[in-house]
Structure formats: structure tokens, C-alpha cells
Design a protein around this motif. Sequence first.
Motif, PDB file in Angstrom:
ATOM      1  N   TYR A 135       0.837  -1.207   0.000  1.00  0.00           N
ATOM      2  CA  TYR A 135       0.000   0.000   0.000  1.00  0.00           C
ATOM      3  C   TYR A 135       0.873   1.259   0.000  1.00  0.00           C
ATOM      4  CZ  TYR A 135      -3.434   3.374   1.846  1.00  0.00           C
ATOM      5  OH  TYR A 135      -4.238   4.468   2.043  1.00  0.00           O
ATOM      6  N   PRO A 141       0.764   6.616  -4.824  1.00  0.00           N
ATOM      7  CA  PRO A 141      -0.137   5.522  -4.459  1.00  0.00           C
ATOM      8  C   PRO A 141      -1.610   5.888  -4.662  1.00  0.00           C
ATOM      9  CG  PRO A 141       0.731   6.602  -2.483  1.00  0.00           C
ATOM     10  CD  PRO A 141       1.333   7.300  -3.654  1.00  0.00           C
ATOM     11  N   ARG A 142      -2.062   5.701  -5.899  1.00  0.00           N
ATOM     12  CA  ARG A 142      -3.467   5.994  -6.258  1.00  0.00           C
ATOM     13  C   ARG A 142      -3.950   4.919  -7.218  1.00  0.00           C
ATOM     14  NH1 ARG A 142      -1.559  11.276  -5.815  1.00  0.00           N
ATOM     15  NH2 ARG A 142      -0.683  11.303  -7.906  1.00  0.00           N
ATOM     16  N   TRP A 143      -5.224   4.561  -7.132  1.00  0.00           N
ATOM     17  CA  TRP A 143      -5.780   3.523  -8.013  1.00  0.00           C
ATOM     18  C   TRP A 143      -5.533   3.838  -9.482  1.00  0.00           C
ATOM     19  CZ3 TRP A 143      -7.017  -0.958  -6.050  1.00  0.00           C
ATOM     20  CH2 TRP A 143      -7.485  -1.050  -4.742  1.00  0.00           C
ATOM     21  N   LYS A 151      -9.798  -2.217 -11.689  1.00  0.00           N
ATOM     22  CA  LYS A 151      -9.211  -1.384 -10.636  1.00  0.00           C
ATOM     23  C   LYS A 151      -7.938  -2.065 -10.145  1.00  0.00           C
ATOM     24  CE  LYS A 151     -10.985   1.641  -7.105  1.00  0.00           C
ATOM     25  NZ  LYS A 151     -12.202   2.102  -6.416  1.00  0.00           N
ATOM     26  N   TRP A 153      -3.995  -1.600  -8.172  1.00  0.00           N
ATOM     27  CA  TRP A 153      -3.154  -0.826  -7.260  1.00  0.00           C
ATOM     28  C   TRP A 153      -1.715  -0.810  -7.791  1.00  0.00           C
ATOM     29  CZ3 TRP A 153      -4.205   2.746  -4.019  1.00  0.00           C
ATOM     30  CH2 TRP A 153      -3.237   3.183  -3.103  1.00  0.00           C
ATOM     31  N   GLU A 215     -12.941  -2.462  -2.580  1.00  0.00           N
ATOM     32  CA  GLU A 215     -11.641  -2.303  -3.236  1.00  0.00           C
ATOM     33  C   GLU A 215     -10.498  -2.901  -2.421  1.00  0.00           C
ATOM     34  OE1 GLU A 215     -11.739   1.926  -3.748  1.00  0.00           O
ATOM     35  OE2 GLU A 215     -10.613   2.342  -1.918  1.00  0.00           O
ATOM     36  N   ARG A 219      -6.093  -5.115  -3.101  1.00  0.00           N
ATOM     37  CA  ARG A 219      -4.733  -4.829  -2.603  1.00  0.00           C
ATOM     38  C   ARG A 219      -4.674  -5.127  -1.115  1.00  0.00           C
ATOM     39  NH1 ARG A 219      -5.579   1.728  -1.840  1.00  0.00           N
ATOM     40  NH2 ARG A 219      -7.231   1.447  -0.309  1.00  0.00           N
TER      41      ARG A 219
ATOM     42  N   ASN B 156      -3.961  -6.586  -8.317  1.00  0.00           N
ATOM     43  CA  ASN B 156      -5.394  -6.676  -8.034  1.00  0.00           C
ATOM     44  C   ASN B 156      -5.727  -8.116  -7.652  1.00  0.00           C
ATOM     45  OD1 ASN B 156      -5.841  -8.012 -10.596  1.00  0.00           O
ATOM     46  ND2 ASN B 156      -5.842  -5.994 -11.571  1.00  0.00           N
TER      47      ASN B 156
END
Lengths: 229, 229
Positions: A135, A141-143, A151, A153, A215, A219, B156
Motif C-alpha cells: 500500500y 499511491p493511487r488507483w 481497478k 493498485w 476495493e 490490494r 489486483n
Amino acid sequence: GYSGLPRQQHGLAGAPEWPAVRAMLPDLAGRRVVDLGCGFGWFTRWARENGAAAALGIDLSENMTARARADTTDPMVTFEIADLEKLVLPQEAFDFAYSALTFHYIEDFGALAATVLQALTPGSHFVFTIEHPVYMAAAHPRWLTDDHGRKTWPVNGYSVEGERRTDWFARGVLKYHRTIATTLNTLIGAGFAIRHVGEFAPTAAQIAENADLAEEIERPMMLLVSAQR
Amino acid sequence: GYSGLPRQQHGLAGAPEWPAVRAMLPDLAGRRVVDLGCGFGWFTRWARENGAAAALGIDLSENMTARARADTTDPMVTFEIADLEKLVLPQEAFDFAYSALTFHYIEDFGALAATVLQALTPGSHFVFTIEHPVYMAAAHPRWLTDDHGRKTWPVNGYSVEGERRTDWFARGVLKYHRTIATTLNTLIGAGFAIRHVGEFAPTAAQIAENADLAEEIERPMMLLVSAQR
């Protein structure tokens, strides 16, 4: 702002990982508990309400420890202001150590792990959560969306440990990225045995109640560790 | 094809993670070694050349074990064909167990970990490498570019364990994704103590020699584990 986060307003019940963390806790009956980075003291009070002989919460924030102190009249629940980077704890003074989402702000985790080890009686557990290295690692660090519209990570710079700056309520909040290997090897090197590792994912029931959690299937957002002296 | 990979042609020297793996090995002098998923037998022979009393390589592939057998005249190096999903090993018959990049093809890692534990003498180590769960998790595991132009690895479906199919020399090669937590907790549950965890990243010297390795700084590609009975 920060104080308005569900976990700050509603305490443990506002933290989706709490059921998973709770399942990793030993029986606290009669134990002397230390809570590192206690914030408003939700866990510190919970520990005492769930059988601990005493619970000490430690945090750098004067405001937070003041509010934590104001929220209890229990003389066996105490709070102290201290910087975890320079923490000193008495030898074998505690039977359980806990920390929630704090150690990713700590630069010298090795020193802290050694301090916690010597402060615990032999056999005592140390349970903590941190932001997951997956993370935290990426520069941005953005989708993202992958070529198939999923979607996704982003991970980059994973093996480059050290400072990460993000804008979270304040600009340029400073965190320290460490790999999973480093976190676990640091604990082992300090003398802890690894008892359980968790990578928080919401349950179907949690997602049904709060669709925003879906979501977190994609991740790993938090790393949960149980270690034992 | 697969046999042309550097690590298949040049053995251990063709595997960039080998120095990190080697640093995790115990002294093999006098030990009885088992190598699970031995392929062409590079490590099996290396173990014997580095002091092991005997080394047994096990692989599902008839072709690979035949070539492995043809590459040695040492009577204490032996090879067997077996399916690791249904492996049976004699009790306490080995003093070290090893596996390189094999267990991500195994569906039932819990059964295998239990089989390895009982086959090791108390105190023996078990060192293995697998594809890193972060490398394996995504539905479409291919480099992306983030909004800032940085090479970025996609994650993902991390918490959704089970089958992953990729095209690698053959179409639809079947692998099994498990989280790091599951891999470590399975070992702990079987009775192993975790001694060291590695997430392979190339050194600067390795990148200077082979520029293709630079991207492995961005993502963790392999997970290395040392456990002890």
C-alpha cells in the motif's frame, strides 16, 4: 479532518480490521498492557475493560493524550506523552504490547522492537498493525485502471526503503516504507518469534454493509503481526 | 523455450536470486538433503558438492529427472519422479529441505508443509523460494506506466487466493496464488519457526552487469523463506 475519521469517532468499531486484530489477541486477563501510539486511547481503555490489570497508552500528541485521559476515570488506565523513536520502557514491566497503524511513521523500527522486547515478560505477545508495504511503496499511491478496465493498485520502488511523503489531512506527511521481509526479520532479529501474520481483507458481510470496502479485496492495505517474546 | 532460460542453462549462476538464497542456507556438511521440484538437479548436485552426505532430488518431470541423473556419477546424488501434491517422505529422513520456484504450482501447500516437517529431523532447516504473491496476484500481470510515466507493477485480486493462469512457454500454465500471510501461517501451523524472509531485489552490481534486472527494484518478484523444524 483527522478527528472525523470513523475510527477516531467510533473507535475500534469504526476500524474494519478490528475483528481480525481482535482474533489475534491473547487473553488479556490480569496482563499489564502497553499501547504504542494510542491516539485517543480506544484500545487502551478496551484492554482494561477486557480484563487487563493495567493499561498504559503512549502517544506523541498532547491533544490526543489529553482527550484520552479525559475519557476515563479508571485509575489503572494511564496515558503518557512520548516519542516512540526515543522510547524508554522499564524491563519486563508489561505482559502484552499493542500498536495500531503507528509504526509506519517510525524511522528506527529496530530500536523500537528491541525496546519492546526487553519491556515484555518472557512469553508475552506483541500484536501490531501497520500500513501494508504494498500500500505504501509507490511514489504515487493511487488507483489505476489496467488495460482490461480493472481497478488496480500500483507498486513501484518496493525494494527502496525509506521516506514516503503523502498528502493526508496535512501536506507531505512523512512515513517510512519497509519491506515485509525487513519488518519480520527485524522482529526475529530482536528476539521475537512470529506467531501469525495477517493481510487485512474485508469479509463479504463487511462489504455488504459498506460497499467502499470492496476495493480492499484488490490490494493488501494493512499488515497485522503477532509476535511473541 | 523453457530449457533455454539462463537458470536452466547455467544453473545456479544463472539465477539472480542465488546469492541471496545461498546466504540463507545452513552449513550442509554431513546433512541429508531433499530438493523438492529439482528440475535439472542443479541444486541437488551443488548440495552434495558442498558437503551434504546425500542429496535426493524430486521432480514430476521424467525428462528433467532423466537429464539430472545423466549429469552426475555420484552415487549419493539420486533423483526420483514424484508429484509434490501427493508426496510421501519417510519420517526424519532428512536434515535439510530445499525448493526453488516450485510451490506456486502446488495447490495444497498445507499438506506439503506437514509432509516436509515430519521428514526433517528436529532443528533442521527448510529454505525455499516462490514467485512473490505481489508478482502473481493480478489478473493481467504486465508492467503498466503510472500517470507520471513510471514503470509500475499492477496488483489486483490480492486477497482472492487460488488459480492463476498465465502464458509462459505454454498457454494457460496453472499456478496457485496465496498471500504472504497464508504462506507464513501455513508453515507456522505445520510446526515450523520462521527464521528469515527475503524479497529478492537485485544489487547495484547485478544491475550494472545486467540492465534488465533494474525493473526488479520496482516490484518484489520472489519470496524467499527460511523456516526451521
